[in-house]
Design a protein around this motif. Structure first.
Motif, short mmCIF file in Angstrom:
data_model
loop_
_atom_site.label_atom_id
_atom_site.label_comp_id
_atom_site.label_asym_id
_atom_site.label_seq_id
_atom_site.Cartn_x
_atom_site.Cartn_y
_atom_site.Cartn_z
N GLN A 1 0.73 -1.23 -0.06
CA GLN A 1 -0.27 -0.02 -0.09
C GLN A 1 0.87 1.25 -0.05
O GLN A 1 0.55 2.16 -0.71
CB GLN A 1 -1.06 0.02 1.22
CG GLN A 1 -1.81 1.30 1.31
CD GLN A 1 -2.13 1.46 2.81
OE1 GLN A 1 -1.29 1.24 3.86
NE2 GLN A 1 -3.51 1.86 2.96
N LEU A 2 1.92 1.07 1.00
CA LEU A 2 2.70 2.51 0.79
C LEU A 2 3.54 2.66 -0.28
O LEU A 2 3.59 3.93 -1.01
CB LEU A 2 3.76 2.23 2.10
CG LEU A 2 3.24 2.31 3.39
CD1 LEU A 2 4.45 1.70 4.54
CD2 LEU A 2 2.74 3.64 3.81
N LEU A 3 4.09 1.68 -1.19
CA LEU A 3 4.71 1.77 -2.24
C LEU A 3 3.91 2.25 -3.40
O LEU A 3 3.95 3.04 -4.40
CB LEU A 3 5.48 0.59 -2.83
CG LEU A 3 6.19 0.49 -3.94
CD1 LEU A 3 7.22 1.43 -3.75
CD2 LEU A 3 6.68 -0.88 -4.51
N ILE A 4 2.50 1.97 -3.37
CA ILE A 4 1.68 2.20 -4.54
C ILE A 4 1.03 3.71 -4.34
O ILE A 4 1.07 4.50 -5.01
CB ILE A 4 0.39 1.37 -4.55
CG1 ILE A 4 0.80 -0.01 -5.13
CG2 ILE A 4 -0.84 1.95 -5.25
CD1 ILE A 4 -0.44 -1.00 -5.07
N LEU A 5 0.97 4.15 -2.98
CA LEU A 5 0.55 5.49 -2.74
C LEU A 5 1.37 6.29 -3.04
O LEU A 5 1.39 7.55 -3.38
CB LEU A 5 -0.20 5.51 -1.21
CG LEU A 5 -1.58 4.67 -1.19
CD1 LEU A 5 -2.12 4.90 0.03
CD2 LEU A 5 -2.73 5.28 -2.22
N TYR A 6 2.60 6.05 -2.66
CA TYR A 6 3.96 6.57 -2.88
C TYR A 6 3.97 6.89 -4.39
O TYR A 6 4.37 8.26 -4.74
CB TYR A 6 4.97 6.27 -2.36
CG TYR A 6 6.63 6.93 -3.01
CD1 TYR A 6 6.86 7.99 -2.40
CD2 TYR A 6 7.25 6.17 -3.81
CE1 TYR A 6 7.83 8.51 -2.90
CE2 TYR A 6 8.40 6.97 -4.47
CZ TYR A 6 8.80 7.86 -3.89
OH TYR A 6 9.89 8.52 -4.42
N SER A 7 3.90 6.11 -5.18
CA SER A 7 3.97 6.42 -6.87
C SER A 7 2.84 7.28 -7.07
O SER A 7 3.16 8.08 -8.03
CB SER A 7 4.10 4.71 -7.45
OG SER A 7 4.93 4.15 -6.94
N LEU A 8 1.83 6.92 -6.59
CA LEU A 8 0.64 7.88 -6.92
C LEU A 8 1.04 9.34 -6.70
O LEU A 8 0.68 10.22 -7.56
CB LEU A 8 -0.85 7.17 -6.35
CG LEU A 8 -1.95 8.01 -6.55
CD1 LEU A 8 -2.42 8.18 -7.77
CD2 LEU A 8 -2.94 7.55 -5.56
N VAL A 9 1.30 9.62 -5.39
CA VAL A 9 1.64 11.01 -4.97
C VAL A 9 2.66 11.63 -5.61
O VAL A 9 2.70 12.60 -6.16
CB VAL A 9 1.55 10.93 -3.60
CG1 VAL A 9 2.10 12.42 -3.07
CG2 VAL A 9 0.46 10.55 -3.00
N ALA A 10 3.67 10.88 -5.57
CA ALA A 10 5.01 11.43 -5.99
C ALA A 10 4.94 11.65 -7.56
O ALA A 10 5.69 12.53 -8.24
CB ALA A 10 6.40 10.35 -5.68
#
Length: 737
Positions: free
Chosen positions: A472-481
């Protein structure tokens, strides 16, 4: 090494060169010859530094051998691979069995000023014996919620269940069930009866007793085991003497008063001289739930819970209480989001888990408590061993960080999200705040701060061994960044083809590709990417293009946005052997290789080395057998995660040549027709992985290309590539946050 000592486990990274992998045995033989050279130490060192070194084939007596190629200094020593000891992250100060002392130290008189109006109301109801409690077995929470939860367009549900009426202050009487199995519970408010509403000649207590009887609400005193589930017939009537053993509600309250105010009292029909330290629970069989728009009553239902409680102040049970609150809120509605929380114990009485104490608890969770998953469902939510009902529960139990966000740092919130789980909305908002922290509207985003925050979350995920929160953290990081990277030239059309995935509105103005996860988007909020058994690269929607069109895109029109800035996850990969975490951290490394361009360089080098091996292998069976031997030795020495030990038959015949030739051709095609920042490269790699049956050298080369270590099997690499593709697919749309 002395007797009895155990060698530390190590991770041996792939060689720094594809040639070291492909021509492993030839390099080993070369080093052996250099060591056997008859020279003095200093002269030998000078010679080795000044003289060029060559890779020697098995037919090194043949001067026409094409393998006499100068090697770089990095290639001269196959024994100089990076060796990293696998060591777990250091333990934090507290574990799940330790107690949260501030909650035990709560004093109702001293700390009354810190209570909210809702908490005061619940305390009053307990003191007036107008609230009942129900402990719920861990495994039965889902069933209980299912019975309370109303379906869309239908009347709210109600049902009868057993509850207990505790004495004033919740002292002396224990609740139903063991603390281990029934660690949390809910509080229901009984209907209010006021003397003023019935006139001077009518006693409200008598009216309530009559309503209790007429509504078939049953009461039994402390010490009487009614066991209603076994003593009600098919027509809803009490049997086996349970009807005759009933008492009035007013009698139940009077008995409770005696337990806390008198020395001698009646328990189970017997007078107890000197009393007991704890008295058994009493029982009411009452209707709960019902239409919340109507007045609460014994006949139609006493509505939804007004509070929740735990029976232990251990960190394990308090975290379970917070997760239960999140689960109730997810199933019964946001009106329970701020439901008061309590600790109830026969000796300590009623303690309020105030907002101030919750803030202290979250602070300890983030900094001192070793994170842990829900042990009841952990084994059913692992990568490769999942159950939909348990994944749904894990999603429902995600904590909401927005209420405590102002009291914690970004890193502390990320630690809670990674170690214990948090909702997608709150994590995405946290990342957005971290990204724009200390920046002006006309300045660049604070990517380094965001990376630090995400890494803190991943550290906590590794500590709790939680594949889903790390994903979840990696996906949301990719989304935001990715939404805050400079846009590039769009690849909207190529001779009439639209190659950008369809997107829909998501959280906080961010758009997320429908194909990025298997979960749908529901209007204003994105359904969590957590509740997916695995990423499926086949679902990533791109239109199939001809090789000419792909080549055109690769040369003239890169992605709208590059992959998100890389995360440094090397230390975390050394700290875990969890299959799920290796897949997630491997995906982060894959994204890093795409971002810094190393993947392209390694693929080109790999193709060149394999083609050279094929050229020699086609000329000599001796060369192939020597190569087979080197591969077998390496599999033993390096503990490569190969599917099977290399078969000599493949090298005696031409199967090894044909396999490696097909592998090289597909890699060459990927170089020629794909953009290394795009989804197509990962699709090409995924296609290669899924077509391999028993790879050995090819597996090592894929590990080398993607920057992964020798623990990564075909299944690990496949998972990592699929998740990396999901992350890249998220960055395809062009809308700014």
């Amino acid at each position: 090494m002395g007797g009895g000592e155990i060698e530390e486990p190590t991770v041996i990274y792939r060689d720094t060169s594809a040639r070291n992998i492909v021509f492993r045995d030839q390099l080993r033989r070369q080093q052996k010859k250099l060591k056997e050279t008859d020279c003095d130490g200093d002269d030998c060192d000078d010679m080795s530094r000044s003289s060029p070194t060559f890779s020697v084939s098995p037919m090194d007596s043949n001067p026409t051998s094409p393998l006499l190629i100068p090697m770089s200094s990095a290639e001269r020593s196959p024994s100089s691979r990076d060796k990293v000891t696998i060591s777990t992250l250091p333990m934090l100060d507290l574990n799940h069995n330790d107690q949260f002392q501030p909650l035990l130290d709560f004093d109702m008189e001293r700390d009354a000023g810190s209570l909210t109006e809702e908490e005061r109301a619940v305390v009053r109801l307990f003191n007036e014996q107008k609230a009942v409690v129900k402990t719920i077995k861990r495994a039965d929470v889902g069933d209980f919620l299912g019975r309370l939860k109303s379906e869309a367009g239908l009347e709210p549900k109600s049902f009868r269940t057993s509850v207990s009426l505790l004495p004033p202050g919740c002292k002396k009487m224990k609740c139903f069930g063991s603390v281990n199995q029934y660690s949390t519970g809910v509080v229901f408010a009984l209907p209010e009866y006021c003397d003023d509403a019935y006139g001077k000649d009518v006693d409200a207590t008598s009216v309530e007793d009559d309503d209790v009887v007429s509504s078939r609400t049953w009461c039994w005193p402390s010490g009487y085991a009614a066991k209603t589930e076994f003593n009600i017939d098919d027509y809803g009537n009490l049997i086996n003497g349970r009807f005759e053993a009933q008492v009035k509600l007013s009698k139940l309250r009077a008995l409770n008063e005696s337990y806390v105010n008198e020395t001698d009292y009646v328990v189970g029909g017997r007078l107890i001289k000197g009393g007991l330290s704890e008295v058994p629970y009493n029982e009411m069989y009452v209707r709960v739930g019902g239409d919340t728009r109507a007045k609460s009553s014994y006949k139609t239902g006493i509505h939804l819970p007004i509070a929740m409680f735990c029976r232990s102040v251990s960190y394990k049970e308090i975290v379970a209480l917070l997760r239960s609150r999140a689960r109730f809120c997810s199933n019964l509605g946001e009106q329970l989001e701020n439901i008061p929380l309590f600790f109830i114990n026969p000796e300590k009485g009623l303690k309020v888990f105030t907002t101030e104490l919750q803030e202290k608890f979250y602070k300890v969770m983030a900094n001192e408590l070793n994170p842990f998953q829900n042990l009841q469902i952990k084994h059913k939510t692992m990568m490769g061993s999942t159950s939909k009902i348990h994944l749904d529960q894990k999603h429902d139990e995600l904590l909401e960080l927005s209420k405590i966000r102002s009291k914690l740092t970004y890193e502390e919130c990320a630690s809670i999200a990674g170690g214990f789980g948090a909702t997608d909305d709150s994590v995405a908002k946290l990342f957005m705040d971290a990204l724009h922290d200390n920046t002006n509207s006309d300045s660049t985003c604070n990517i380094s701060r965001l990376q630090n925050v995400v890494n803190e979350g991943l550290v906590a995920a590794v500590r709790s061994s939680d594949f889903h929160t790390s994903r979840q953290l990696l996906i949301l990081y990719s989304l935001v960044a990715s939404r805050n990277l400079p846009t590039r030239e769009a690849e909207d059309d190529c001779e009439g083809h639209n190659v950008v995935s369809k997107t829909v509105d998501g959280i906080n103005g961010i758009k997320i590709s429908e194909s990025a996860t298997s979960s749908p988007i529901d209007g204003n909020h994105l359904t969590s990417p957590l509740i997916v058994e695995r990423d499926t690269i086949a679902n990533v929607s791109t239109v199939e293009l001809s090789s000419e069109e792909e080549k055109y895109l690769a040369q003239s029109s890169p992605l709208r946005r590059p992959p998100p800035p890389p995360l440094d996850t090397d230390r975390l990969r050394y700290a875990t052997n969890s299959d799920g975490l290796l897949a997630v951290l491997g995906a982060a490394e894959v994204l890093k290789c795409l971002q810094d361009g190393s993947a392209k360089k390694r693929v080109e080098e790999t193709v060149e080395s394999i083609e050279e091996w094929i050229s020699n292998g086609e000329q000599s069976i001796s060369f192939r057998l020597t190569s087979w031997y080197g591969q077998r030795v390496a599999q033993g020495d390096l503990k490569i995660a190969s599917e099977e030990m290399t078969s000599i038959g493949a090298f005696i015949g031409t199967k090894a040549i044909s396999n490696r030739k097909a592998f090289s051709e597909r890699l060459a095609k990927a170089i020629d027709a794909t953009n290394f920042n795009s989804i197509r490269f990962l699709k090409a790699i995924h296609s290669i992985i899924t077509s391999m049956h028993s790879p050995c050298l090819r597996l090592e080369l894929l590990q080398y290309i993607l920057g992964l270590d020798n623990r990564y099997s075909v299944a690990h690499i496949e998972r990592s590539v699929e998740l990396a593709a999901t992350c890249i697919n998220i960055s395809l749309d062009d809308n700014e946050v």
